[in-house]
Design an enzyme around this catalytic site. Sequence first.
Site, short mmCIF file in Angstrom:
data_model
loop_
_atom_site.label_atom_id
_atom_site.label_comp_id
_atom_site.label_asym_id
_atom_site.label_seq_id
_atom_site.Cartn_x
_atom_site.Cartn_y
_atom_site.Cartn_z
CE LYS A 76 94.10 -64.58 87.62
NZ LYS A 76 94.79 -64.35 86.34
CG ASP A 96 94.52 -60.82 86.67
OD1 ASP A 96 94.68 -61.50 85.65
OD2 ASP A 96 93.43 -60.27 86.93
P1 NDP Z 1 95.59 -53.74 84.94
O1 NDP Z 1 95.14 -53.59 86.33
O2 NDP Z 1 96.98 -53.38 84.58
O3 NDP Z 1 94.61 -52.94 83.97
C1 NDP Z 1 93.25 -53.22 83.94
C2 NDP Z 1 92.57 -52.24 83.02
O4 NDP Z 1 91.24 -52.66 82.79
C3 NDP Z 1 92.50 -50.83 83.59
O5 NDP Z 1 92.50 -49.91 82.54
C4 NDP Z 1 91.15 -50.85 84.31
O6 NDP Z 1 90.56 -49.58 84.48
C5 NDP Z 1 90.33 -51.68 83.34
N1 NDP Z 1 89.26 -52.35 84.10
C6 NDP Z 1 89.41 -53.28 85.07
N2 NDP Z 1 88.22 -53.65 85.56
C7 NDP Z 1 87.31 -52.93 84.89
C8 NDP Z 1 85.91 -52.86 84.91
N3 NDP Z 1 85.20 -53.63 85.77
N4 NDP Z 1 85.29 -52.01 84.05
C9 NDP Z 1 86.00 -51.24 83.19
N5 NDP Z 1 87.35 -51.26 83.12
C10 NDP Z 1 87.98 -52.10 83.94
O7 NDP Z 1 95.30 -55.28 84.56
P2 NDP Z 1 95.93 -56.14 83.37
O8 NDP Z 1 96.18 -55.29 82.19
O9 NDP Z 1 97.03 -56.96 83.93
O10 NDP Z 1 94.73 -57.16 83.06
C11 NDP Z 1 93.71 -56.89 82.09
C12 NDP Z 1 93.04 -58.19 81.68
O11 NDP Z 1 94.01 -59.08 81.11
C13 NDP Z 1 92.37 -58.98 82.82
O12 NDP Z 1 91.24 -59.63 82.31
C14 NDP Z 1 93.43 -60.01 83.17
O13 NDP Z 1 92.87 -61.15 83.80
C15 NDP Z 1 93.96 -60.34 81.79
N6 NDP Z 1 95.29 -60.95 81.75
C16 NDP Z 1 96.37 -60.33 82.31
C17 NDP Z 1 97.60 -60.92 82.25
C18 NDP Z 1 98.83 -60.24 82.75
O14 NDP Z 1 99.92 -60.74 82.47
N7 NDP Z 1 98.74 -59.12 83.43
C19 NDP Z 1 97.79 -62.26 81.64
C20 NDP Z 1 96.60 -62.77 80.98
C21 NDP Z 1 95.40 -62.15 81.08
P3 NDP Z 1 90.44 -48.95 85.96
O15 NDP Z 1 91.84 -48.58 86.34
O16 NDP Z 1 89.53 -47.79 85.80
O17 NDP Z 1 89.86 -50.03 86.83
#
Ligand code: NDP
Length: 452
Positions: A132, A172
């Site tokens: 990662k 991510d």
């Molecule tokens: P994105 O950046 O596309 O979206 C993240 C979302 O989560 C946004 O809505 C963001 O809001 C919110 N968010 C992030 N950090 C915080 C925080 N500290 N508090 C509140 N809201 C938060 O990321 P992904 O959708 O790709 O990833 C989401 C999760 O899924 C993560 O945990 C990631 O590790 C996991 N994941 C992702 C994969 C992938 O293929 N993309 C695969 C497996 C797991 P804001 O814009 O306001 O920050």
Amino acid sequence: MTTRSETQTTLTHLLTEIEHRNPAQPEFHQAAHEVLETLAPVVAARPEYAEPGLIERLVEPERQVIFRVPWQDDQGRVHVNRGFRVEFNSALGPYKGGLRFHPSVNLGVIKFLGFEQIFKNALTGLGIGGGKGGSDFDPHGRSDAEVMRFCQSFMTELYRHIGEHTDVPAGDIGVGGREIGYLFGQYRRITNRWEAGVLTGKGQGWGGSLIRPEATGYGNVLFAAAMMRERGEDLEGQTAVVSGSGNVAIYTIEKLAALGANAITCSDSSGYVVDEKGIDLDLLKQIKEVERGRVDAYAERRGASARFVAGGSVWDVPADLALPSATQNELNEADAETLIRNGVKAVSEGANMPTTPEAVHLLQKAGVAFGPGKAANAGGVAVSALEMAQNHARTAWTAQRVEEELAAIMTSIHSTCHDTAERYGAPGDYVTGANIAGFERVADAMLAQGVI
Ligand code: NDP
């Protein structure tokens, strides 16, 4: 033959040692506890796993790279961020795992994610190791040109450490198709190689796989559906609370709708939206993927059925299913109590480690089906591995073929976790099943390959 309680004592000592050797890394400690606390039955049953040094090697990354990322904003001011790549375990294949760009990123966060990734990747049954990376860079509010310069600077160091047979990053939090494009462009320029398999999540037409953007969310819904089937139910007519509004959340909402369920929430770090009619995905995609806006804009434009709640907890909204899809530790003990009180039937983790250990315990005790992220959200990395396979063969599969493969992988992960939990005396406990099944595959490869 060691007993289960002797094994548990050894593992507890090891956890103390991990905390001592990795100070100020609470997320990594949490991830290590979560795995090691479930391994006693398998280590007691299979003496080869008690071999001194095996688990000690597993919790120590093979390599950790930390580097400076200087870049200039549109006004010409210089910013200095920190870049990370933790290459945790390559017993099963090249390191594989995403890059996260978020101000909360530090070494402990990347190590927790890399550690989780080892077991998740093992559960897919494919040939990928765990890693990662990321940076404490915050893309919010930055122009495309600033994001491009940052990505170019980041790759100018990272390129030395990655490669299609070595380490294959993906997206991510904060890293989507736009960032992967800039990163890939700089890699190609520096190395003078068309090496499609060095990154996954690429765009259509230049090596990306169909269904990769959808894969994590779709896979999580398939996992939730499999857990519901075990309870004699399906997703038809169920309501769901989903957190987040990024890649994982959007395609979770899409697949829920396709299977007859109704997602009524989404969120970001500013608050959450409840839409009694169900989230309008076209509007959400327009605001989040095209305009890169905030979720309150969704409520403003949607009309009477939707309202925005600033701050607060999305888990206060009653529903049959909960699919946390934002970030780590976003669902705590109080949230779990609320969900249980509101009659939730299943919680399936789209995000990595979104549920605190206390909350997991409460949910399991209350008989809620709980799908841990390392199993439930493995669809993303699985399709990344399929993207690598297509790149190696210089071919592109149809969406239908990729989706069928994804569905087969998720079904297999579910049954592996389910059956392993049963075999080790923890029926219905997907956390134990996922940890033990992932561990067995990695540990067997490590033992076969000697002390390295
Ligand atoms: P994105 O950046 O596309 O979206 C993240 C979302 O989560 C946004 O809505 C963001 O809001 C919110 N968010 C992030 N950090 C915080 C925080 N500290 N508090 C509140 N809201 C938060 O990321 P992904 O959708 O790709 O990833 C989401 C999760 O899924 C993560 O945990 C990631 O590790 C996991 N994941 C992702 C994969 C992938 O293929 N993309 C695969 C497996 C797991 P804001 O814009 O306001 O920050």
